[in-house]
Design a protein around this motif. Structure first.
Motif, short mmCIF file in Angstrom:
data_model
loop_
_atom_site.label_atom_id
_atom_site.label_comp_id
_atom_site.label_asym_id
_atom_site.label_seq_id
_atom_site.Cartn_x
_atom_site.Cartn_y
_atom_site.Cartn_z
N ILE A 176 -20.00 0.37 -0.51
CA ILE A 176 -18.64 0.15 -0.99
C ILE A 176 -17.68 0.77 0.03
O ILE A 176 -17.64 1.99 0.19
N SER A 177 -16.93 -0.07 0.71
CA SER A 177 -16.01 0.44 1.72
C SER A 177 -14.70 -0.33 1.66
O SER A 177 -14.60 -1.40 1.05
N ILE A 178 -13.70 0.24 2.30
CA ILE A 178 -12.39 -0.40 2.40
C ILE A 178 -12.07 -0.54 3.88
O ILE A 178 -12.05 0.44 4.62
N GLU A 224 -1.17 3.16 9.82
CA GLU A 224 -2.08 4.25 9.50
C GLU A 224 -2.27 4.44 8.01
O GLU A 224 -3.30 4.95 7.57
N SER A 225 -1.28 4.02 7.22
CA SER A 225 -1.38 4.20 5.77
C SER A 225 -2.22 3.11 5.10
O SER A 225 -2.55 3.23 3.92
N VAL A 226 -2.57 2.06 5.84
CA VAL A 226 -3.49 1.05 5.30
C VAL A 226 -4.88 1.66 5.28
O VAL A 226 -5.36 2.17 6.29
N LYS A 227 -5.56 1.61 4.15
CA LYS A 227 -6.80 2.35 3.96
C LYS A 227 -7.97 1.79 4.76
O LYS A 227 -8.18 0.57 4.79
N GLN A 243 -8.83 15.05 -1.73
CA GLN A 243 -7.49 15.39 -2.22
C GLN A 243 -6.42 14.49 -1.62
O GLN A 243 -5.41 14.19 -2.26
N THR A 244 -6.63 14.04 -0.39
CA THR A 244 -5.62 13.19 0.26
C THR A 244 -5.79 11.72 -0.07
O THR A 244 -4.85 10.94 0.12
N GLN A 245 -6.95 11.32 -0.59
CA GLN A 245 -7.22 9.91 -0.81
C GLN A 245 -7.00 9.44 -2.24
O GLN A 245 -6.95 8.24 -2.49
N VAL A 246 -6.91 10.35 -3.21
CA VAL A 246 -6.87 9.93 -4.61
C VAL A 246 -5.48 9.51 -5.07
O VAL A 246 -5.27 9.23 -6.25
N VAL A 251 -9.71 -4.06 -9.91
CA VAL A 251 -8.87 -2.87 -10.02
C VAL A 251 -9.02 -2.02 -8.76
O VAL A 251 -8.04 -1.52 -8.19
N LEU A 252 -10.26 -1.86 -8.31
CA LEU A 252 -10.52 -1.07 -7.12
C LEU A 252 -9.91 -1.73 -5.88
O LEU A 252 -9.37 -1.04 -4.99
N ASP A 253 -9.96 -3.06 -5.81
CA ASP A 253 -9.35 -3.77 -4.69
C ASP A 253 -7.84 -3.59 -4.69
O ASP A 253 -7.22 -3.43 -3.63
N ASP A 254 -7.23 -3.60 -5.88
CA ASP A 254 -5.79 -3.36 -5.96
C ASP A 254 -5.46 -1.96 -5.45
O ASP A 254 -4.45 -1.77 -4.74
N TRP A 255 -6.29 -0.97 -5.79
CA TRP A 255 -6.05 0.38 -5.28
C TRP A 255 -6.23 0.41 -3.76
O TRP A 255 -5.45 1.05 -3.04
N ALA A 256 -7.24 -0.29 -3.26
CA ALA A 256 -7.47 -0.33 -1.82
C ALA A 256 -6.26 -0.88 -1.08
O ALA A 256 -5.95 -0.45 0.04
N ARG A 257 -5.54 -1.81 -1.70
CA ARG A 257 -4.40 -2.45 -1.06
C ARG A 257 -3.09 -1.68 -1.30
O ARG A 257 -2.05 -2.07 -0.78
#
Length: 320
Positions: free
Chosen positions: A3-5, A209-212, A226-229, A313-319
């Motif tokens: 599972i990666s982004i 840089e802010s694109v995951k 802590q920086t990714q949540v 939902v996870l894809d929406d968070w990734a974006r």
């Protein structure tokens, strides 16, 4: 399976077909694009409807065509009262002036064509439009896109809120209180153009840089976690994994923990989510689902999600 982004897009070999095949976010300022905005009856493309579609066709920075249609569905066109107070769209206006949804989405998809799409918090709009194009067998909405909200966050780094209205006020753009599809498109273009005039290389780099780009299946050090949540749907949430999922259970548990969640073995009084395989979602003999249903009937705020729903939902968070 992992599972990666990658460039803001969720990547899951073997389960990719469960996720909307939307395009890639490309922060920047294209000269030619279609800017979109849709009004809806709520936040979920699964439960809510589009009430209005708006768009601008832009060539060399200038608007050359517009699109604006109320959307009429065959079953129900009711609109929550608070939304009618916000934008003036109600059931009567949709029934009177709305275009049938199959015609509206066909024309809207043709209007967008193969353009790069621009919008404000545009992933929200893309989900609604994507699902309708899929429902009516139209070309998949896989266009690459620019999210003006990401550009705004990259410019206003010290601001907590970066709503469209916030940016308009900071940039001295006259406020439009209509909250209608085409009006919001025009306002978004004004903000987009103003940011373009002000952006420097450092802002573009910050946006990119802010694109995951992260591996969710590998355990992260606490400082990385802590920086990714930020805006994670699982931060401080308790999750039970049940049934037969396509995802590897260990990798899924690691991903949830990386996103600030906690994986539980059993459903209890503080469980927030139960994730099940797609084929398990309607089973009546799965103990975790039965326990969750009983607790929900008793008033506990607990949600059951299928694997496909969870991945989107996870894809929406990734974006985000």
């Amino acid at each position: 399976m992992s599972i990666s982004i990658i460039q803001g897009m969720l990547n899951i070999p073997g389960a990719q077909q469960k996720i909307r095949a939307k395009g890639m976010e490309k922060p920047g300022f294209p000269e030619n694009y279609t800017l979109i905005d849709v009004e809806t009856t709520g936040l979920s493309p699964y439960r809510n409807r589009i009430t209005e579609m708006g768009a601008l066709k832009v060539r060399h920075g200038e608007t050359v065509a517009t699109f604006s249609e109320l959307v009429k569905f065959p079953d129900s066109n009711k609109v929550p009262a608070f939304l009618t107070r916000l934008n003036g769209i109600d059931e009567a206006s949709i029934e009177k002036d709305g275009k049938p949804v199959d015609e509206a989405i066909t024309e809207y998809r043709q209007f967008i064509g193969s353009d790069v799409i621009v919008g404000y918090n545009v992933n929200f709009d893309l989900n609604f439009v994507y699902d309708l194009t899929l429902k009516y067998n139209l070309p998949i909405l896989s266009n690459d896109y620019v999210d003006v909200l990401r550009l705004a966050r990259s410019y206003y780094v010290n601001e907590r809120h970066n709503r469209l209205l916030d940016c308009m006020r900071r940039l001295g753009i006259d406020e439009n209180q209509e909250h209608r599809g085409l009006d919001d498109c025009l306002d978004t273009k004004s903000v987009f153009d103003a940011l373009h005039d002000r952006f420097k290389q450092e802002h573009i780099l910050r946006a990119h840089e802010s694109v995951k780009n992260i591996d969710l299946a590998q355990s992260w050090p606490d400082i990385v976690r802590q920086t990714q949540v930020f805006r994670s749907p699982f931060n401080h949430k308790n999750v039970v994994i049940a049934g037969d999922l396509d995802l590897d259970a260990g990798e899924l548990a690691t991903a949830i923990e990386n996103l600030g969640g906690f994986v539980q073995e059993k459903v209890n009084s503080d469980t927030d989510y139960v994730l099940t395989g797609d084929h398990d979602f309607f089973r009546t003999d799965l103990p975790e689902l039965n326990e969750a249903k009983m607790r929900k009937d008793q008033g506990q705020k607990i949600r059951t999600w299928s694997e496909k729903f969870f991945l989107n939902v996870l894809d929406d968070w990734a974006r985000s």
